[in-house]
Design a protein around this motif. Structure first.
Motif, PDB file in Angstrom:
ATOM      1  N   LEU A  12       4.313 -19.317  -0.144  1.00 27.36           N
ATOM      2  CA  LEU A  12       4.011 -19.314   1.288  1.00 27.36           C
ATOM      3  C   LEU A  12       2.598 -19.824   1.551  1.00 27.36           C
ATOM      4  O   LEU A  12       2.360 -20.532   2.532  1.00 27.36           O
ATOM      5  N   MET A  13       1.670 -19.489   0.665  1.00 25.07           N
ATOM      6  CA  MET A  13       0.303 -19.993   0.829  1.00 25.07           C
ATOM      7  C   MET A  13       0.256 -21.498   0.583  1.00 25.07           C
ATOM      8  O   MET A  13      -0.416 -22.222   1.329  1.00 25.07           O
ATOM      9  N   GLU A  20      -5.100 -17.470   3.409  1.00 24.48           N
ATOM     10  CA  GLU A  20      -5.775 -16.659   2.396  1.00 24.48           C
ATOM     11  C   GLU A  20      -6.312 -15.374   3.020  1.00 24.48           C
ATOM     12  O   GLU A  20      -6.234 -14.304   2.415  1.00 24.48           O
ATOM     13  N   ASP A  21      -6.825 -15.469   4.225  1.00 20.73           N
ATOM     14  CA  ASP A  21      -7.356 -14.298   4.920  1.00 20.73           C
ATOM     15  C   ASP A  21      -6.265 -13.249   5.155  1.00 20.73           C
ATOM     16  O   ASP A  21      -6.469 -12.061   4.913  1.00 20.73           O
ATOM     17  N   ASP A  28      -5.728  -5.648   0.810  1.00 20.05           N
ATOM     18  CA  ASP A  28      -6.586  -4.521   1.197  1.00 20.05           C
ATOM     19  C   ASP A  28      -5.755  -3.335   1.682  1.00 20.05           C
ATOM     20  O   ASP A  28      -6.059  -2.180   1.354  1.00 20.05           O
ATOM     21  N   ARG A  29      -4.698  -3.614   2.471  1.00 24.94           N
ATOM     22  CA  ARG A  29      -3.836  -2.522   2.934  1.00 24.94           C
ATOM     23  C   ARG A  29      -3.163  -1.846   1.744  1.00 24.94           C
ATOM     24  O   ARG A  29      -3.027  -0.626   1.694  1.00 24.94           O
ATOM     25  N   CYS A  30      -2.753  -2.642   0.775  1.00 26.93           N
ATOM     26  CA  CYS A  30      -2.115  -2.099  -0.422  1.00 26.93           C
ATOM     27  C   CYS A  30      -3.098  -1.223  -1.200  1.00 26.93           C
ATOM     28  O   CYS A  30      -2.752  -0.123  -1.635  1.00 26.93           O
ATOM     29  N   PHE A  31      -4.318  -1.706  -1.376  1.00 23.96           N
ATOM     30  CA  PHE A  31      -5.326  -0.913  -2.092  1.00 23.96           C
ATOM     31  C   PHE A  31      -5.651   0.375  -1.362  1.00 23.96           C
ATOM     32  O   PHE A  31      -6.067   1.353  -1.987  1.00 23.96           O
ATOM     33  N   GLY A  32      -5.445   0.408  -0.048  1.00 26.66           N
ATOM     34  CA  GLY A  32      -5.709   1.610   0.736  1.00 26.66           C
ATOM     35  C   GLY A  32      -4.509   2.532   0.837  1.00 26.66           C
ATOM     36  O   GLY A  32      -4.496   3.460   1.626  1.00 26.66           O
ATOM     37  N   CYS A  33      -3.494   2.284   0.023  1.00 22.49           N
ATOM     38  CA  CYS A  33      -2.263   3.070   0.048  1.00 22.49           C
ATOM     39  C   CYS A  33      -2.550   4.560  -0.152  1.00 22.49           C
ATOM     40  O   CYS A  33      -3.395   4.930  -0.967  1.00 22.49           O
TER      41      CYS A  33
END
Length: 68
Positions: A12-13, A20-21, A28-33
């Motif tokens: 998709l990229m 990329e943003d 970041d949302r995943c890391f904040g799970c």
């Protein structure tokens, strides 16, 4: 989790359908799970495709990417 949703985020990229943003925000949302251990266990034990768990913070992102 993206793979299990049938999404190839790199593809998709490359097709410029995912910036990329936006990718970084999803990471970041995943890391904040709030349930990383449960997510890891689910990914290790589920089959090739799975329904997103209720706690997944990227549900709207995955839904949008599937519509591409």
């Amino acid at each position: 989790m993206a793979d299990r949703q049938g999404l190839d985020l790199q593809e998709l990229m490359m097709r410029a359908e995912l910036s990329e943003d936006r990718f970084e925000h999803a990471v970041d949302r995943c890391f904040g799970c709030t349930a990383p251990d449960a997510c890891k266990c689910l990914l290790e034990t589920a089959g090739p495709q799975l329904n997103l768990p209720d706690y997944c913070r990227n549900e709207a992102f995955f839904d949008d990417m599937r519509s591409k």
